[in-house]
Design a protein around this motif. Structure first.
Motif, mmCIF file in Angstrom:
data_model
loop_
_atom_site.group_PDB
_atom_site.id
_atom_site.type_symbol
_atom_site.label_atom_id
_atom_site.label_comp_id
_atom_site.label_asym_id
_atom_site.label_seq_id
_atom_site.Cartn_x
_atom_site.Cartn_y
_atom_site.Cartn_z
ATOM 1 N N UNK A 45 64.772 124.396 96.629
ATOM 2 C CA UNK A 45 63.720 125.337 96.895
ATOM 3 C C UNK A 45 62.306 124.888 97.008
ATOM 4 N N UNK A 46 61.881 124.773 98.315
ATOM 5 C CA UNK A 46 60.349 123.996 98.486
ATOM 6 C C UNK A 46 59.513 125.036 98.608
ATOM 7 N N UNK A 47 59.567 126.156 98.570
ATOM 8 C CA UNK A 47 58.530 127.210 98.828
ATOM 9 C C UNK A 47 59.182 128.675 99.382
ATOM 10 N N UNK A 48 58.349 129.430 99.802
ATOM 11 C CA UNK A 48 58.705 130.757 100.307
ATOM 12 C C UNK A 48 58.244 130.990 101.712
ATOM 13 N N UNK A 51 55.957 135.258 105.705
ATOM 14 C CA UNK A 51 56.430 136.679 106.294
ATOM 15 C C UNK A 51 57.409 137.303 105.598
ATOM 16 N N UNK A 52 58.589 136.568 105.057
ATOM 17 C CA UNK A 52 59.696 137.555 104.547
ATOM 18 C C UNK A 52 59.831 137.097 103.049
ATOM 19 N N UNK A 53 59.147 136.287 102.609
ATOM 20 C CA UNK A 53 59.270 136.032 100.998
ATOM 21 C C UNK A 53 60.406 135.395 100.876
ATOM 22 N N UNK A 54 61.074 134.695 101.732
ATOM 23 C CA UNK A 54 62.439 134.230 101.455
ATOM 24 C C UNK A 54 62.093 132.776 101.181
ATOM 25 N N UNK A 94 55.194 125.332 98.648
ATOM 26 C CA UNK A 94 54.140 125.814 99.786
ATOM 27 C C UNK A 94 54.657 127.160 99.826
ATOM 28 N N UNK A 95 53.710 128.063 99.087
ATOM 29 C CA UNK A 95 54.135 129.255 98.886
ATOM 30 C C UNK A 95 52.995 130.395 99.706
ATOM 31 N N UNK A 96 51.864 129.779 100.478
ATOM 32 C CA UNK A 96 51.039 130.505 100.944
ATOM 33 C C UNK A 96 50.496 129.777 102.242
#
Length: 107
Positions: A45-48, A51-54, A94-96
């Motif tokens: 998992x590198x981020x979310x 738009x869908x927070x997946x 990268x979550x944002x």
């Protein structure tokens, strides 16, 4: 996710480099991409997605899908599957949305 022996490929360097992912010190082989080094360390998992927070991670492995964005040394939205890992590199999920001149992009 690293070929150590192959009848056609030349011998690769086994020189180790160290980098950080979300402030955790990890080991990589010189010449690996950031994505390959993360996969070799068990990180999928590198981020979310914004738009869908997946969860987002490695998908195409050639820089076209942009699913593997990470923040490297303070630079947002770097494609990890085409960027070579360097010693002491700071990599973050990268979550944002990226920031442009202190303001959020896409808001």
């Amino acid at each position: 996710m690293h070929i150590s022996e192959h009848p056609v490929l030349k011998e690769k360097s086994n020189e180790k480099v160290f980098f950080y992912f979300n402030n955790h010190r990890l080991e990589a082989k010189k010449g690996q991409t950031v994505a390959a080094a993360l996969m070799a360390n068990g990180i999928r998992k590198l981020g979310v997605s914004r738009k869908l927070s997946q969860p987002r991670g490695l998908y195409c492995s050639n820089g076209r899908c942009t699913s593997c964005f990470v923040t490297i040394n303070g630079l947002d939205h770097v494609i990890s599957c085409t960027t070579l890992v360097e010693n002491n590199m700071q990599v973050f999920s990268n979550n944002n949305d990226p920031e442009i001149r202190g303001e959020k992009y896409g808001n």
